[in-house]
Write an enzyme that holds these catalytic residues in place. Structure first.
Site, mmCIF file in Angstrom:
data_model
loop_
_atom_site.group_PDB
_atom_site.id
_atom_site.type_symbol
_atom_site.label_atom_id
_atom_site.label_comp_id
_atom_site.label_asym_id
_atom_site.label_seq_id
_atom_site.Cartn_x
_atom_site.Cartn_y
_atom_site.Cartn_z
ATOM 1 N N TRP A 46 1.777 1.903 -3.438
ATOM 2 C CA TRP A 46 0.743 2.578 -4.241
ATOM 3 C C TRP A 46 0.891 4.099 -4.094
ATOM 4 C CZ3 TRP A 46 -2.413 1.426 -8.094
ATOM 5 C CH2 TRP A 46 -2.764 0.091 -8.311
ATOM 6 N N TRP A 85 -9.419 8.294 -7.658
ATOM 7 C CA TRP A 85 -10.617 8.626 -8.455
ATOM 8 C C TRP A 85 -10.497 8.128 -9.882
ATOM 9 C CZ3 TRP A 85 -15.404 9.710 -7.301
ATOM 10 C CH2 TRP A 85 -15.680 10.059 -5.975
ATOM 11 N N TRP A 87 -16.186 12.106 -12.407
ATOM 12 C CA TRP A 87 -15.315 11.763 -11.276
ATOM 13 C C TRP A 87 -14.612 12.979 -10.701
ATOM 14 C CZ3 TRP A 87 -10.083 12.800 -12.182
ATOM 15 C CH2 TRP A 87 -9.710 12.927 -13.517
ATOM 16 N N TRP A 121 -21.339 12.818 -19.057
ATOM 17 C CA TRP A 121 -21.710 12.728 -17.639
ATOM 18 C C TRP A 121 -23.070 13.380 -17.384
ATOM 19 C CZ3 TRP A 121 -18.379 9.450 -15.757
ATOM 20 C CH2 TRP A 121 -17.042 9.459 -16.174
ATOM 21 N N ASN A 170 -10.374 2.902 3.066
ATOM 22 C CA ASN A 170 -10.067 2.741 1.639
ATOM 23 C C ASN A 170 -11.153 1.987 0.865
ATOM 24 O OD1 ASN A 170 -8.249 2.829 -0.715
ATOM 25 N ND2 ASN A 170 -8.231 0.613 -0.433
ATOM 26 N N GLU A 211 0.840 -1.213 0.000
ATOM 27 C CA GLU A 211 0.000 0.000 0.000
ATOM 28 C C GLU A 211 0.867 1.252 0.000
ATOM 29 O OE1 GLU A 211 -3.239 -0.237 -0.648
ATOM 30 O OE2 GLU A 211 -2.719 -2.351 -0.687
#
Ligand code: FAD
Length: 487
Positions: free
Chosen positions: A280, A385, A362, A309, A344, A277
């Site tokens: 990441w 996102w 988003w 959208w 998360n 993690e």
């Protein structure tokens, strides 16, 4: 006597601070610190008032810690980054600064500001920057063709190899300067930014608190991380992100503490999942440094820019307020709105719901998260996102759509998390809480809780069609990734 200035930004700590350590290396030098608040810029970046308060509280802590070392910290307040360049140059002139030390930030506006500072000070002040916010410098972990990885797994493999060959060191806090400790500093004026209270029991202020939490987590909880990390009702993750975001804690400190408790974490042993993690975080920071267009709200996969959208403000407001009628989504949003932090798994579920059930852009979700999170960090937030929206690097496939009800049942199997945040559903037992309307119908009772604002199955079909239409525009379905060099 030479004067060294440390310009603090997202590195509000005395331990393992590369710029501070370098500035203090010469025992004869006079070392001073500076932080420049830029409320107008923060507003443009949607900085959460809670995160501003979090920084302010940590600056008081930092000011005291530095004073004990004999280093005064000045806190200035100007409008924006452009004004901060002027303020910094003026400060250097007043204090007769010979050398400026700072830790890099990788966002576009921040990099432009730093370039302007270096240019302005070129005549007389030596500037030195450091890659302190990361374990390894962006650009140092690349493919055989010296390009940035676009996919996480090979990036993390290459990253681990680098760590196995050579661990980045942690540097100690500086020693007390020869001039001795300073008196307690005068408190600086509060930031001209909306004030929001912090929950000190959830996130206690200070470097000591962060280090003790890190130690406790690595000793007690990291071994169970893989088992517990997806369950929001369990305290199974470190919750260190607020300190990491503003640099009260460094990723190198996390790495070393982890290896101290679990030396095999680098080779897949206990603790490896947590390290993954942290990688990441590195991945998204390296990507941001390589593709600055990400800072301009651009999708990484170009065809996704064509998705049509929905501009549905009422549904967007319901999502923000936690009133969508989907309990796991609503509980998560209320957790964030109340505490500034969200688990998360829930960031993925709520993000997916906004984009793939409501078909709302988003970028609106990204901004809203930023305006609420105490751990708001552009690289991780944008990366997260773009992952949920299937527009980014190594993202979820565009046709993968979470079912918010089954996600709730799977990751909050007893419904404890939902009941904690939705008092109006507290009387619904077990996992029935994930389908409150069904339960109410069976029990013949009414609920003080909204009906689902969309029907998931229908929403899914509409979203798949919208993505398919964007892909179908001539030539775009071959266009998997943005290729080529950084902007
Ligand atoms: C839509 C979305 C938005 C997000 N926004 C942010 C954000 O603004 N700031 C932020 O720090 N994280 C963000 N994340 C990543 C992740 O959700 C948080 O880092 C994590 O929940 C923080 O909790 P923790 O400290 O207990 O993490 P742990 O599970 O204990 O992980 C340790 C540390 O690793 C880093 N990390 C963990 N997961 C990720 C990840 N997926 N991406 C990047 N870094 C990670 C964090 O620094 C974290 O503190 C986002 C994820 C999504 C899906």
């Amino acid at each position: 006597m030479t004067t060294h200035l440390v310009w603090f930004r997202a590195d509000l700590r005395v331990n393992d601070n590369l710029a501070l350590a370098a500035a203090c290396r010469d025992p004869q030098a006079r070392v001073i610190g500076l932080f420049i608040a830029t409320p107008l810029q923060w507003r443009e970046h949607h900085l959460a008032p809670r995160q501003a308060a979090w920084m302010q509280a940590h600056l008081h802590d930092l000011q005291r810690s530095l004073a004990e070392k004999g280093i005064p910290l000045t806190v200035l307040q100007v409008d924006d980054f452009a004004a901060s360049v002027d303020a910094l140059a003026a400060f250097c002139g007043q204090q007769r600064v010979d050398a400026l030390f700072y830790n890099y930030q990788y966002e576009l506006n921040e990099r432009q500001r730093d370039a302007a500072v270096e240019k302005r000070l070129a005549d007389g002040v030596v500037c030195q920057g450091f890659d302190d916010y990361v374990m390894l410098a962006p650009g140092s972990v690349t493919t055989g063709n010296h390009e940035m990885y676009k996919v996480f797994t090979p990036f993390s493999r290459a990253f681990l190899k680098r760590l196995q060959a050579h661990l980045p060191e942690c540097v100690s806090a500086p020693a007390v300067r020869a001039s001795g400790p300073l008196d307690d500093p005068e408190p600086f004026a509060p930031f001209h930014y909306p004030q929001r209270e912090l929950d000190a029991t959830l996130f206690p202020v200070g470097e000591k608190a962060a280090l003790s939490r890190l130690r406790h987590f690595c000793r007690q909880s990291v071994a169970d991380y893989e088992r517990d990390r997806d369950y929001p009702a369990v305290d199974g993750t470190s919750r260190l992100s607020p300190w990491l975001a503003i640099g009260v804690l460094s990723p190198r400190q996390c790495l070393h503490r982890l290896l101290c408790e679990h030396p095999d974490a680098l080779t897949g042993g206990q603790g490896a999942k947590w390290l993954n993690e942290l990688l990441w975080r590195e991945f998204y920071l390296h990507i941001l440094a390589y593709w600055p267009a990400l800072c301009r709200y651009k999708a990484f996969i170009p065809w996704t820019e064509r998705v049509q959208w929905n501009q549905n403000d009422a549904q967007f407001a319901a999502w923000c307020e936690g009133k969508t009628g989907y309990p796991i989504v609503d509980a998560a949003m209320r957790q964030m709105n109340t505490t500034g932090w969200m688990h998360n798994r829930l960031r993925m579920i709520t993000g997916s719901f906004l984009v793939k059930d409501l078909l709302i852009d988003w970028r609106r979700g990204e901004r809203y998260f930023m305006s609420q999170l105490v751990d708001g960090m552009l690289a991780a937030n944008n990366g997260g996102w773009q992952w949920v929206a299937s527009t980014g690097h190594d993202a979820a496939p565009w046709f993968r759509i979470f079912n918010p009800t089954t996600q709730g049942e799977r990751f909050d199997p007893q419904g404890d998390f939902v009941r904690q945040w939705l008092p109006e559903l507290r009387h619904i037992p077990g996992k029935d809480v994930h389908q409150p309307w069904l339960w109410a119908q069976k029990q013949r009772v009414t609920l003080d809780y909204p009906q689902p604002i969309v029907e998931h199955k229908q929403a899914r079909v509409a979203t798949l069609a919208a993505y398919e239409a964007a892909r179908a525009v001539t030539g775009s379905h071959d266009e998997k990734h943005r290729t080529g060099k950084p902007d």
